[in-house]
Design a protein around this motif. Structure first.
Motif, PDB file in Angstrom:
ATOM      1  N   ILE A 385       1.008  -1.072  -0.551  1.00 50.91           N
ATOM      2  CA  ILE A 385       0.068   0.049  -0.103  1.00 50.91           C
ATOM      3  C   ILE A 385       1.068   0.880   0.339  1.00 50.91           C
ATOM      4  N   GLY A 386       0.403   2.359  -0.540  1.00 54.26           N
ATOM      5  CA  GLY A 386       1.481   3.571  -0.618  1.00 54.26           C
ATOM      6  C   GLY A 386       1.107   4.232   1.112  1.00 54.26           C
ATOM      7  N   ARG A 387       2.530   4.996   0.813  1.00 52.65           N
ATOM      8  CA  ARG A 387       2.424   6.229   2.080  1.00 52.65           C
ATOM      9  C   ARG A 387       1.434   6.592   2.531  1.00 52.65           C
ATOM     10  N   VAL A 388       0.520   7.206   1.253  1.00 50.97           N
ATOM     11  CA  VAL A 388      -0.540   8.077   2.181  1.00 50.97           C
ATOM     12  C   VAL A 388      -1.892   7.161   3.105  1.00 50.97           C
ATOM     13  N   ALA A 389      -1.442   5.823   2.580  1.00 55.22           N
ATOM     14  CA  ALA A 389      -2.772   5.212   2.966  1.00 55.22           C
ATOM     15  C   ALA A 389      -2.111   4.787   4.659  1.00 55.22           C
ATOM     16  N   ARG A 390      -0.477   3.834   4.225  1.00 52.39           N
ATOM     17  CA  ARG A 390      -0.195   4.163   5.388  1.00 52.39           C
ATOM     18  C   ARG A 390      -0.246   5.130   6.766  1.00 52.39           C
ATOM     19  N   THR A 391      -0.144   6.404   6.117  1.00 54.08           N
ATOM     20  CA  THR A 391       0.035   7.433   6.631  1.00 54.08           C
ATOM     21  C   THR A 391      -1.209   7.634   7.867  1.00 54.08           C
ATOM     22  N   SER A 392      -2.364   7.246   7.216  1.00 56.49           N
ATOM     23  CA  SER A 392      -4.065   7.354   7.038  1.00 56.49           C
ATOM     24  C   SER A 392      -3.917   6.580   8.284  1.00 56.49           C
ATOM     25  N   LEU A 393      -3.648   5.541   8.206  1.00 57.72           N
ATOM     26  CA  LEU A 393      -3.874   4.153   9.725  1.00 57.72           C
ATOM     27  C   LEU A 393      -3.230   4.597  10.285  1.00 57.72           C
ATOM     28  N   ALA A 394      -1.805   4.955   9.903  1.00 51.03           N
ATOM     29  CA  ALA A 394      -1.504   5.213  11.625  1.00 51.03           C
ATOM     30  C   ALA A 394      -2.235   6.902  12.653  1.00 51.03           C
ATOM     31  N   VAL A 395      -2.739   7.678  11.354  1.00 52.01           N
ATOM     32  CA  VAL A 395      -3.911   8.901  12.374  1.00 52.01           C
ATOM     33  C   VAL A 395      -4.895   7.495  12.925  1.00 52.01           C
ATOM     34  N   VAL A 396      -4.822   7.091  11.553  1.00 55.46           N
ATOM     35  CA  VAL A 396      -6.349   6.344  12.399  1.00 55.46           C
ATOM     36  C   VAL A 396      -5.938   5.956  14.166  1.00 55.46           C
TER      37      VAL A 396
END
Length: 562
Positions: A385-396
């Motif tokens: 998965i991309g960086r944006v997706a990983r960052t979004s999951l981290a925020v979650v």
């Protein structure tokens, strides 16, 4: 079907090269923090946390006049060890494990002479809370998370109002969080690299837990057993489990020996604990029909109230790491430790052997934060998965940590959801809301600190002249804790207490009586002294009442001819 549902096999020891190759990438691949910033921001956050915890404790005690009775009793025990008329180590009491009292001693050594003994309890838990921040940062870094994510998860823990409350109120939760963070760090290191150092951290953290809270009796075998499943073969598992449990067993041996030598019964602590752990008859907060099912539902309700993130993330993470044996058992060990607290309450409710106090569930806050860290590590390993997706999951994940704080605060700010220790008194005062004193429950559970301060002012002129007062600290520990003259108080931990009560002939002039019961009560000794008519008589002076009755005060009047 059987093969699919069978539990995963324990992990085999892996060479260091394999472990390095599996090291997770960071979830938030922002700029690497400067070495100076990386070195000092945890210390800065711990310092800020320390200030917040102390401020919260001072606000609760000196402004709101709020404290939990158990915290006051422990602080009185610590003061008695150092500053009573008969100072000795055994004055620490034998009702609770001695850890919190011992941790308060260095602080009360300085605060008691200033007549601010309870401030020592506040400083003790606040210091433990700040130290927990440093250990938690080290743990999250071991998971390979970015500094931004480490900081974010740590903040959701250390500035959680629930954590602030317990790190500032002198209760055992503050020191428990520190002990738990140590053995959780050991668990993470153990599943990463093995070796003796992680086992030392796990075993010492668990032993400290037993010295702080009785849940350690269950935590030690649960964690020791689950930790052993990293090893192949039952012989090696038994060896690891034994090493992990041994320091806790030693602490139990010392505690039992002290009870035997001083109290005459190796299990004196258990007698008091079992008697006082009985579910009170008026416990309207407990299920009306107390069965195992209602106990489980009650435990689930309050686990969700304080750590919803744990209930949401742990099952999903278990599915994700199911096929990765080492990480599955790592998660199982941490979640198994967390399950001890709600699990014990669920089992004890149908037996009528627990108060089911909602605060018992807040211990899982530290476990929830670590589980969020484990989830963040898994997200970091998802290269598809991309960086944006990983960052979004981290925020979650960070948001779920913040939701822990929000949900727990809502619970403790609502009178109907926290009816045992009066937490809404402090929480509502902190948020500028109305005092929940209209409910009669608060008068019976909130220690009347203002009344004790008035009592101290009343007694000060007499105690200053060298007169003495006898009291049963099982229910009136606030008296010798808040007094300006602790050496004039005759308390049950004094080695001549029973002798003075049995052979009273005017050795002290005052007696404060409250109808206390229980194995730790000395009410019978006070009644014996009160029955004396040798050379004089006792006269009831007054009853002190202001937001709660603290007892009947008697004064000894000697006969003129005597």
């Amino acid at each position: 079907m059987t093969a699919v549902l069978a539990p995963p096999r324990p992990a085999r020891l892996e060479p260091a090269s394999a472990l390095i190759s599996q090291a997770p990438v960071t979830v938030l691949p922002a700029k690497t923090a400067s070495p100076l910033l990386r070195r000092y921001w945890p210390l800065a956050l711990a310092t800020v946390s320390l200030g917040v915890y102390i401020a919260a404790g001072v606000f609760m005690f000196y402004s709101v006049h709020y404290a939990i009775g158990d915290a006051l009793a422990r602080a009185e025990d610590a003061r008695a060890v150092l500053f009573s008329r008969d100072p000795h180590l055994a004055a620490w009491g034998f009702f609770w494990p001695p850890g919190p009292v011992l941790l308060e001693l260095p602080f009360i050594l300085f605060t008691s002479p200033l007549n601010q003994a309870f401030l020592g309890a506040i400083l003790s838990t606040a210091t433990c809370g700040a130290a927990t921040v440093l250990v938690l940062v080290k743990l999250l870094r071991r998971l390979g998370l970015s500094e931004v994510l480490v900081a974010a998860l740590t903040v959701t823990y250390c500035l959680n109002p629930i954590v602030i409350f317990y790190a500032g109120n002198g209760m055992s939760e503050g020191s428990f969080y520190l002990a738990a963070s140590v053995f959780l760090l050991g668990i993470v290191e153990w599943y990463q690299e093995g070796g003796p150092r992680p086992l030392i951290l796990i075993s010492m953290g668990l032993a400290a837990t037993l010295a702080i809270r009785y849940e350690g009796f269950t935590l030690i075998p649960v964690v020791a057993t689950l930790v052993s499943f990293r090893e192949p073969g039952w012989k090696r598992r038994v060896r690891v489990a034994s090493v992990v449990a041994l320091p806790g067993i030693f602490v139990f041996f010392l505690w039992t020996l002290a009870n035997w030598l001083i109290m005459g019964n190796p299990f004196y602590w258990e007698l008091g604990y079992s008697q006082n752990a009985k579910s009170p008859s008026g416990a309207t907060w407990l299920p009306e029909h107390r069965t195992l099912i209602t106990g489980i539902l009650y435990a689930a309700k309050y686990t969700w109230a304080f750590v919803p993130a744990l209930l949401v993330v742990a099952p999903l993470l278990a599915i994700v790491v199911w096929s990765r044996r080492s990480r599955f058992w790592e998660l199982a060990t941490i979640v198994g430790g967390a399950a001890v607290f709600p699990g014990e309450i669920a089992l004890l409710i149908p037996l009528g052997r627990t108060w089911g106090d909602p605060r018992y569930f807040v211990a899982d806050t530290i476990f929830s934060t670590v589980v969020l860290g484990l989830a963040a590590r898994e997200v970091a390993s998802w290269r598809n998965i991309g960086r944006v997706a990983r960052t979004s999951l981290a925020v979650v994940l960070v948001s779920l940590g913040a939701y822990n704080a929000l949900n727990g605060t809502f619970n403790d700010i609502t009178p109907a959801r926290a009816p045992v220790e009066g937490e809404p008194i402090a929480f509502r005062a902190a948020f500028g809301l109305s005092h929940p004193f209209s409910n009669a429950t608060w008068t019976s559970f909130a220690p009347p600190i203002v009344t004790w301060e008035r009592f101290d002012n009343y007694m000060a002129p007499y105690l200053a002249k060298g007169q003495s007062i006898m009291v049963d600290t099982a229910q009136t520990s606030e008296g010798p804790l808040l007094t300006h003259y602790p050496k004039q108080w005759i308390i049950p931990s004094d080695r001549d207490f029973q002798k003075l009560a049995e052979n009273f002939s005017g050795q002290f002039q005052w007696l404060l009586l409250e109808n206390a019961t229980g194995i730790d009560s000395s009410n019978a000794d006070l009644q014996l002294a009160l029955s004396s008519t040798d050379g004089g008589h006792w006269r009831k002076v007054r009853i002190f009442t202001f937001g709660g009755t603290i007892g009947d005060l008697y004064h000894w009047a000697a006969d003129p001819q005597a």
